[in-house]
Every structure is written in structure tokens, then in C-alpha cells.
Design a protein around this motif. Structure first.
Motif, PDB file in Angstrom:
ATOM      1  N   THR A 261      12.417   5.395 -31.002  1.00  0.00           N
ATOM      2  CA  THR A 261      11.591   6.164 -30.067  1.00  0.00           C
ATOM      3  C   THR A 261      11.692   7.667 -30.296  1.00  0.00           C
ATOM      4  OG1 THR A 261      13.401   6.101 -28.447  1.00  0.00           O
ATOM      5  CG2 THR A 261      11.715   4.375 -28.297  1.00  0.00           C
ATOM      6  N   ASP A 262      12.823   8.153 -30.817  1.00  0.00           N
ATOM      7  CA  ASP A 262      12.986   9.590 -31.033  1.00  0.00           C
ATOM      8  C   ASP A 262      12.555  10.036 -32.422  1.00  0.00           C
ATOM      9  OD1 ASP A 262      13.952   9.672 -28.512  1.00  0.00           O
ATOM     10  OD2 ASP A 262      16.023  10.196 -29.032  1.00  0.00           O
ATOM     11  N   ARG A 263      12.279   9.090 -33.329  1.00  0.00           N
ATOM     12  CA  ARG A 263      11.989   9.482 -34.713  1.00  0.00           C
ATOM     13  C   ARG A 263      10.680   8.908 -35.241  1.00  0.00           C
ATOM     14  NH1 ARG A 263      16.239  12.062 -37.151  1.00  0.00           N
ATOM     15  NH2 ARG A 263      18.302  11.820 -36.207  1.00  0.00           N
ATOM     16  N   GLY A 264      10.310   7.700 -34.882  1.00  0.00           N
ATOM     17  CA  GLY A 264       9.105   7.089 -35.397  1.00  0.00           C
ATOM     18  C   GLY A 264       9.384   5.676 -35.874  1.00  0.00           C
ATOM     19  N   ARG A 291      10.201  12.707 -36.278  1.00  0.00           N
ATOM     20  CA  ARG A 291       9.841  13.580 -35.159  1.00  0.00           C
ATOM     21  C   ARG A 291      10.974  14.512 -34.744  1.00  0.00           C
ATOM     22  NH1 ARG A 291       6.863   8.840 -33.042  1.00  0.00           N
ATOM     23  NH2 ARG A 291       8.638   8.298 -31.721  1.00  0.00           N
ATOM     24  N   ARG A 292      12.214  14.196 -35.170  1.00  0.00           N
ATOM     25  CA  ARG A 292      13.342  15.063 -34.818  1.00  0.00           C
ATOM     26  C   ARG A 292      13.641  16.094 -35.888  1.00  0.00           C
ATOM     27  NH1 ARG A 292      18.368  12.405 -31.793  1.00  0.00           N
ATOM     28  NH2 ARG A 292      18.718  14.639 -31.618  1.00  0.00           N
ATOM     29  N   SER A 293      12.897  16.067 -36.982  1.00  0.00           N
ATOM     30  CA  SER A 293      13.122  17.022 -38.061  1.00  0.00           C
ATOM     31  C   SER A 293      12.223  18.231 -37.871  1.00  0.00           C
ATOM     32  CB  SER A 293      12.835  16.364 -39.415  1.00  0.00           C
ATOM     33  OG  SER A 293      12.853  17.331 -40.439  1.00  0.00           O
ATOM     34  N   ASN A 294      12.794  19.416 -37.984  1.00  0.00           N
ATOM     35  CA  ASN A 294      12.016  20.640 -37.844  1.00  0.00           C
ATOM     36  C   ASN A 294      11.047  20.837 -39.001  1.00  0.00           C
ATOM     37  OD1 ASN A 294      13.406  21.284 -35.478  1.00  0.00           O
ATOM     38  ND2 ASN A 294      15.042  22.328 -36.623  1.00  0.00           N
ATOM     39  N   ASN A 295      11.337  20.201 -40.131  1.00  0.00           N
ATOM     40  CA  ASN A 295      10.517  20.399 -41.322  1.00  0.00           C
ATOM     41  C   ASN A 295       9.389  19.380 -41.453  1.00  0.00           C
ATOM     42  OD1 ASN A 295      12.251  22.496 -42.098  1.00  0.00           O
ATOM     43  ND2 ASN A 295      13.644  21.046 -43.105  1.00  0.00           N
ATOM     44  N   TYR A 703      24.848  17.209 -40.872  1.00  0.00           N
ATOM     45  CA  TYR A 703      24.591  18.275 -41.824  1.00  0.00           C
ATOM     46  C   TYR A 703      23.101  18.603 -41.839  1.00  0.00           C
ATOM     47  CZ  TYR A 703      29.180  16.962 -43.578  1.00  0.00           C
ATOM     48  OH  TYR A 703      30.513  16.669 -43.684  1.00  0.00           O
ATOM     49  N   ASP A 704      22.800  19.887 -41.957  1.00  0.00           N
ATOM     50  CA  ASP A 704      21.402  20.287 -42.080  1.00  0.00           C
ATOM     51  C   ASP A 704      20.836  19.767 -43.391  1.00  0.00           C
ATOM     52  OD1 ASP A 704      22.125  23.518 -40.617  1.00  0.00           O
ATOM     53  OD2 ASP A 704      21.520  21.643 -39.672  1.00  0.00           O
ATOM     54  N   LEU A 705      19.534  19.610 -43.435  1.00  0.00           N
ATOM     55  CA  LEU A 705      18.899  19.100 -44.646  1.00  0.00           C
ATOM     56  C   LEU A 705      18.967  20.115 -45.769  1.00  0.00           C
ATOM     57  CD1 LEU A 705      15.795  17.289 -43.163  1.00  0.00           C
ATOM     58  CD2 LEU A 705      18.115  16.467 -43.476  1.00  0.00           C
TER      59      LEU A 705
END
Length: 757
Positions: A261-264, A291-295, A703-705
Motif C-alpha cells: 500500500t505504501d509503494r505500489g 511511491r516512497r522514493s523521492n526519485n 541507506y539512500d539510493l
């Protein structure tokens, strides 16, 4: 709608078998009326009859013109394995037609029936039974039917239930049941088929299915597998609904949509195959937009693993995996890698084995899953081993290697290493003692990228002398049939110093320390650093055995005495040896009783009087599925740091009663006073259905992408729950074993003792 199906592996894996559930073992349905049907052997009483012969017993018999026969009172009919018990029966000898009414019992060892009326044809070996209650004996499935049509020919048995029900649950109000207009069951078919069916839970209709199939054997079939529901702070609510395709006998495919639900929605696929020469798995996962990724990036994973046996001498192995970003494993997990692992290890190799010669061609690569220094790629490594017995007890051992390294971040940073290592060994083996002496000469040449520290071309030659001897002592216990063994051992090792600072470090790290490492000839893995050594190693192992030769206790103690300092270092001065002796290493495995076990290992610095490393575990093991383990681990100064780690943990799995079991693990960091990994799971198993629910809390390696040179952020934690439900009898796939939960944490369960049996 196809039935749920079993997802079995097409290849044999070396895994411990799960103990069968007590609940499932006691689920055989056996109605009381079944005991009233005698076996065919009891009725024959030593006689021999052909399949066409009909044996009849009755209180009263009436024959008419050698064609018609009437039987009344305690009628028993036997033909082949078919037995019929009734009050009244009529038989036509010309047409082979048999009629019985007034209540009857029938069985052919495949199906057993209690009914009011039957009409049978002894020539075609078929029968129609009215208003019946039935039991499929081997499957332990049962139900009722308005009419049952049976074809009873040996090897061709077929059962058609009209207006019938089907379930494998005991009791008058089963947990699940299929009620259908027609249910077809064939002895030679692994699946039953229901038409115009209702699926009922506790006799309440919940679903109408025009066509429904269900398993009768362990054979695989295409269909839906049981869904899994999870909830976590990282992904929200998750739902997985796998669909299994049994494409052929030796390959299959599983497609799984995974809703988060939070990502797809992520698509997941697994393809497995097995041939005479190859066995492998191909996995692919893809999330178009997170959907939770800023990029707004897509997230993906794919992996290929294959084992090959090309002929008697050649074999191969490939394991290659790729993820879209370093946070993928932490966010979505995987069955082949732990969330705590720093990288994906990729390997492909060919192996040749002929007598005493072995050759290997290997390529290695890594995908880093965090802000770590990327290792060099091995592109490729060619290795060869050969043993050649000589006269007078000597043996020549030869190892050689040619390796090409590439820096994945700098295309010009390459190196080629050529290594040859002949060893002349003399070995003496006697019942009470053994020793071996090795004389080796290690020659290594490098062509490498030159910089301030590395030369373009380097050749290093180092001799190595090693002597290792053991004495085997044994004595019986006083007033006992048991005995004790004592094996003291001594090793001398000499390797002269060579300056190796002009050689790059490509595949070399410091080895793990323990008691057994004291007797290794090397301190470093790989060949880029051969540490100088002038040392003597003392050690001893004692074991206690009972009168059945079961090992009860094993204690090992050892230490290295350095006759000279070892000047060779890896990256910095911390890898040099400046002390006069190593840490004192001790290991203990103790079988306290049939169910209690203890294990411990300590490395004690005698110069500073401190414990550098320690681990301890105490385990109570009732059987394979019932255990409780307490453990403790402590490290004083990780490699290259002064950090101290100390943790305690608890692991347990226990069956509370016939139906309920639980599993849990918990690890606490004593230095930071926080829980690093915790899980609790509860499972209910009955004859008809199973449910498993678990909750966890673990460190979230977020960790950030895209990484920078900034320090890592403080540790965060992820909490979640998982739910899995299955119906026994509608699928060959059993629910996940409760012991499997213990492997889902960062640490996983490890058996702490390795005593011989």
C-alpha cells in the motif's frame, strides 16, 4: 477456478526434514461403520478366486432356474477386493446385475460406502449407490452424496458423486467442505474435479465456483498458492497471491503479484528447471514506480543460479544477481541473501576433476549494498591442484593460479597475478601418533597498475617450512565403559620476511581467529600478503565418550608462541604482530544430558588480561522442533577499530500442544541498550487448516539510493507483522514450518554444538 497447488522444488536440496505436525498425524478419518467391513482375506479364508468369481454368504438363499438368486439375512458378497454387506440382495447370473436395499456397506479398499441402495454390474464392474456416506480410504476424504457411480475395475477405479460433499476434515461440522452438483474422482488422476461447487466454511457457503479441482496425491498442478498478508512500517500492508504453473515434469513457473500500500504493486516471477545435466532457477522482481522514493525510480531484482554436470569430469556453477539500488534488499527482502549482508556475491566457475588433478576457472564480482569499498573483480581466475605420490613416503603437491583483477570504479586499475606453489610433504601416520613435514616455495609475479605504492612489475619468492605433529592418547573411565581421548599437537612454522608494500591488495583480508586458526600456515586469505612467521603453536583437545561412543564433551585449548615479530601488515599497523604470544584460544562443546547442550569459545589476551572475543550458548533441545537457546557474544575491538560489541540473545521454538506452536528470537545490544532484532511467531495447525502470524522488530538499514561521503545516519528500526493461512486437503503445500521463522532474522538460528554421535 483452479485449486491451490503445491510448489515443490524440481531438484533435491540438502535440507533437514521438518518433523511432522502432531495435529496432522492424528487427522485420519475412520468412521465406526468402517470396522464392520471385513477384509477380503478374512472372507476368503485361504481360498483362491479369480477376479470374475463371485462369493456369496447369506442366512437364506433362493435360486430360480439357475439365473436368479435371492439372498436375505447377513448377506456378504465378495468379488476381487470388492465387499458388500447388506440385508437383502438379488443377482441375475445372465446379465451380471446385482441389486441390494435396506441398508448396505461397500468397500474395495479404495472407497468405502454406507448407503441405502445399490445397483451393480459384476461384468462391467460398475455400481450406482443411492443416498450414501463415503470415505476415500487412502486420502482420508469423506462426505455424502445423493448418488455415487463407481467403476470398480482394478487400476481404473472412478468415482462420480452426484449432489455430494467432499472434505478431509473430521467431524459432522467440518471447518471446510466442498458441496457440488458433481464431483469426479479417478484413481489414475492426481486431481479430483467438482462442477457447480460451493465452498463452505463451517457449513456456511462463502464462494460459488463453476469448476474446482483439488489434489488427491502429491503431484504438482497449476493453480493458486496460498496468499501471505504482511504489515510493516517500511512498506505498509502487503498482500502476495502466487500463481503456480506446472509447465512440464521438469520445469515450472510461479508468478506473484505483491501489493504494497505504501509503494505500489511489484511483479515477481520464479522459473525453475531440471534436466539430466542442468538444474537452475531464474528470478525477476519489478516495481515500476516506488511511491516512497523521492526519485520516482523503478525498483528491480533479477537472479540466475545454475548447477551443471557436463560429464564425469566437468561441472559448472553460476550465481549472478543484480538489484536496482543498494536499499532494495533492506526494503523488500530476499530468500537468497540476508538483510545484513554488505554485498551481492556473483560467481561463475567451471571445475575439472580427474584422479588427483583438479582445475577450476572462476570469475567473481560484487554489487555493494552500502557505502563500502568495492572489491576488485576477478576476471578470471585459473587455478590448478595436483598431488603426486613419490617413493619413500614423500608426496609432491602443486598449486598454481593465474588471476586477472579489475577495479570496478577505475578501468585502468588492473593487475595480473601468476602464482606457483610446489610443496614437498613427508607424512607418517600411526595409531598412536602422526606427523607431517611440509617444505613449500611460493613464487608470485604481479603485472599491475603502477602508482605511489605499487610497482608495475613485482616478483616475490618466499620459502615456507611447516612441521605439525599429534599424539593420540586414550584411557577408560574408572568403573565405566566410557573413555577419554587426549590429542596434544605441536606445530612449527617458519616463513621469512619479504617487503610486500609495493604489491596491491586485491583479494586479501585477515582471517577469522579461533582455536583451529592457530594451526593454519597463513594469517591472511588470498596471496597478496604472505605473512612472515617464526612461531611454535601448542594445542590440545580432549574428548569424553560414553559406552555407545557418543561424544559428551570436547575441550580445546591452544596458543601461538612468536619467536620473532611478524612485520607483514595489511592496510595498517593493526595487522602486524608485536606481542610474544597470541591470544589464548579455548573452545568447549558439552553435551550435559540427552537434552541439554552448551558451547563456548574464548580468546584471552594474556598480556593485557582481557577477553578479546567470546561466545557462549546454552540450549535445551527436546527434539527437532522443540528447543530453547540462550547465547552471548562479545568482541573487544573490531578489525581496524576500537569499538566493542556485546550482545545477548534468545531463540526458542516450541509446540505447546497438539495444535499450537510458537517460535521467537530476540537479540539485545548491551552497549547501546537497544533491541537489534526480535521476532515472535504463533502457528495453529489442525487437520483442516493452518494459520501462522508473526511480528518482528529489526534494524532498518535505510541507506539512500545515492551515497555521498557523509557519515551514516543513526540506526532506524522497522516493525511489522505477517499472516499466512492455508487449508489442509485443498493443497499439497503445507504451511511454513514454525522453525522457518527462526531463519528470518538478521542472525538466524545456528546449532551451537557439533559433537560426534
Amino acid at each position: 477456478m483452479p485449486a491451490t497447488a503445491q510448489q515443490t522444488s524440481p531438484q533435491t536440496l540438502s535440507q533437514p526434514a521438518q518433523a511432522p505436525s502432531t495435529a496432522l498425524a492424528s487427522c485420519q478419518v475412520s468412521p465406526q461403520w468402517l470396522d464392520q467391513i471385513p477384509s477380503a482375506d478374512e472372507l476368503l479364508q485361504g481360498r483362491e478366486l479369480s477376479l470374475e468369481d463371485l462369493l456369496v454368504r447369506a442366512d437364506h438363499t433362493q435360486l430360480d432356474a439357475d439365473r436368479f438368486a435371492q439372498f436375505r439375512g447377513n448377506v456378504v458378497l465378495l468379488q476381487g477386493r470388492q465387499r458388500l454387506l447388506t440385508g437383502n440382495a438379488a443377482f441375475d447370473n445372465v446379465t451380471g446385475e446385482l441389486r441390494a436395499d435396506g441398508g448396505l456397506l461397500f468397500s474395495d479398499d479404495y472407497i468405502a460406502v454406507r448407503a441405502s441402495d445399490i445397483q451393480a454390474d459384476s461384468f462391467s464392474q460398475s455400481a450406482s449407490i443411492i443416498d450414501s456416506e463415503y470415505l476415500l480410504i487412502e486420502r482420508s476424504a469423506h462426505g455424502v452424496a445423493g448418488q455415487i457411480d463407481i467403476r470398480t475395475a482394478e487400476g481404473e477405479r472412478q468415482v462420480m458423486l452426484h449432489d455430494g460433499t467432499f472434505t478431509t476434515c473430521p467431524g459432522d461440522r467440518p471447518a471446510w467442505q466442498i458441496a457440488a452438483r458433481n464431483i469426479e474422482i479417478n484413481e489414475n488422476d492426481s486431481w479430483g474435479t467438482a462442477h457447480h461447487a460451493q465452498f463452505r466454511l463451517f457449513n456456511v457457503p462463502v464462494l460459488y465456483i463453476p469448476r474446482f479441482s483439488f489434489p488427491l496425491t502429491d503431484e504438482r498442478k497449476s493453480g493458486l498458492l496460498y496468499p501471505t498478508i504482511r504489515s510493516s512500517a517500511r512498506n505498509g500492508v502487503e498482500l502476495e497471491v502466487p500463481y503456480y504453473f506446472n509447465l512440464a515434469e521438469n520445469y515450472d513457473l510461479t508468478l506473484t503479484p505483491r501489493l504494497m500500500t505504501d509503494r505500489g504493486v511489484m511483479g515477481m516471477a520464479e522459473f525453475r528447471y531440471l534436466t539430466d545435466s542442468h538444474a537452475g532457477t531464474v528470478e525477476a522482481n519489478y516495481l515500476h514506480k516506488d511511491r516512497r522514493s523521492n526519485n520516482d525510480n523503478s525498483r528491480s531484482l533479477w537472479r540466475v543460479e545454475q548447477q551443471s554436470r557436463l560429464n564425469e569430469r566437468w561441472s559448472g556453477y553460476l550465481d549472478y544477481a543484480q538489484v536496482s539500488d543498494t536499499a532494495y534488499i533492506n526494503d523488500f527482502g530476499s530468500t537468497f541473501i540476508n538483510r545484513a549482508d554488505p554485498h551481492l556475491y556473483r560467481r561463475g566457475q567451471l571445475d575439472y576433476q580427474a584422479g588427483l588433478t583438479r582445475i577450476q576457472i572462476q570469475v567473481e564480482d560484487f554489487q555493494m549494498l552500502g557505502p563500502y569499498r568495492a572489491p576488485y573483480r576477478t576476471m578470471p581466475r585459473f587455478s590448478a591442484w595436483h598431488e603426486q605420490p613419490l617413493d619413500l613416503g614423500f608426496e609432491l603437491k602443486w598449486f598454481s593460479e593465474v588471476t586477472h583483477f579489475r577495479n570496478p570504479l577505475n578501468g585502468s586499475d588492473t593487475a595480473t597475478r601468476v602464482h606457483a606453489e610446489p610443496t614437498l610433504r613427508y607424512e607418517v601416520i600411526r595409531p598412536a601418533w602422526d606427523w607431517q613435514a611440509d617444505l613449500s616455495y611460493l613464487v608470485t609475479h604481479y603485472d599491475q597498475f603502477a602508482d605511489e605504492q605499487r610497482d608495475a612489475s613485482v616478483t616475490r619468492a618466499i620459502p615456507q617450512v611447516r612441521w605439525h605433529g599429534r599424539i593420540h592418547l586414550e584411557r577408560p573411565f574408572t568403573n565405566s565403559l566410557g573413555y577419554q581421548t587426549l590429542t596434544p599437537q605441536l606445530q612449527y612454522l617458519y616463513v621469512p620476511y619479504r617487503d610486500q608494500t609495493n604489491i596491491g591488495i586485491y583479494d586479501t583480508i585477515l582471517m577469522q581467529d579461533d582455536y583451529y586458526s592457530l594451526f593454519r600456515p597463513r594469517r591472511f586469505t588470498g596471496l597478496d600478503r604472505i605473512a612472515d612467521a617464526h612461531q611454535v603453536t601448542f594445542g590440545a583437545t580432549t574428548s569424553f565418550f560414553n559406552d555407545y561412543a557418543d561424544e559428551l564433551l570436547r575441550l580445546s585449548l591452544g596458543q601461538i608462541i612468536y619467536l620473532d615479530e611478524s612485520q607483514t601488515q595489511l592496510f595498517d599497523e593493526t595487522s602486524r604482530i608485536t606481542a610474544s604470544n597470541s591470544e589464548l584460544a579455548a573452545e568447549l562443546d558439552f553435551r550435559i544430558s540427552e537434552r541439554w547442550f552448551a558451547s563456548s569459545a574464548v580468546q584471552y589476551d594474556t598480556d593485557l588480561s582481557i577477553v578479546r572475543k567470546s561466545r557462549a550458548a546454552l540450549e535445551y533441545r527436546k527434539d527437532a522442533g522443540n528447543l530453547i537457546q540462550l547465547n552471548h557474544r562479545r568482541v573487544q575491538g573490531l578489525v581496524g577499530t576500537t569499538e566493542e560489541v556485546e550482545q545477548i540473545g534468545m531463540v526458542a521454538s516450541w509446540r505447546l500442544n497438539r495444535d499450537w506452536a510458537f517460535a521467537t528470537h530476540w537479540y539485545q545490544d548491551l552497549r547501546t541498550n537497544r533491541t537489534m532484532d526480535a521476532l515472535f511467531g504463533l502457528q495453529y495447525d489442525s487437520c483442516c487448516w493452518s494459520i501462522q502470524i508473526s511480528a518482528y522488530r529489526r534494524v532498518n538499514r535505510n541507506y539512500d539510493l545515492n551515497f555521498s561521503d557523509e557519515p551514516l545516519p543513526p540506526a532506524e528500526f522497522d516493525n511489522g507483522v505477517s499472516l499466512q493461512f492455508s487449508l489442509t486437503g485443498l493443497s499439497n503445500a503445507a504451511s511454513s514450518g514454525i522453525m522457518n521463522l527462526l531463519q528470518q532474522g538478521i542472525f538466524g538460528y545456528r546449532r551451537p554444538f557439533y559433537l560426534s554421535n
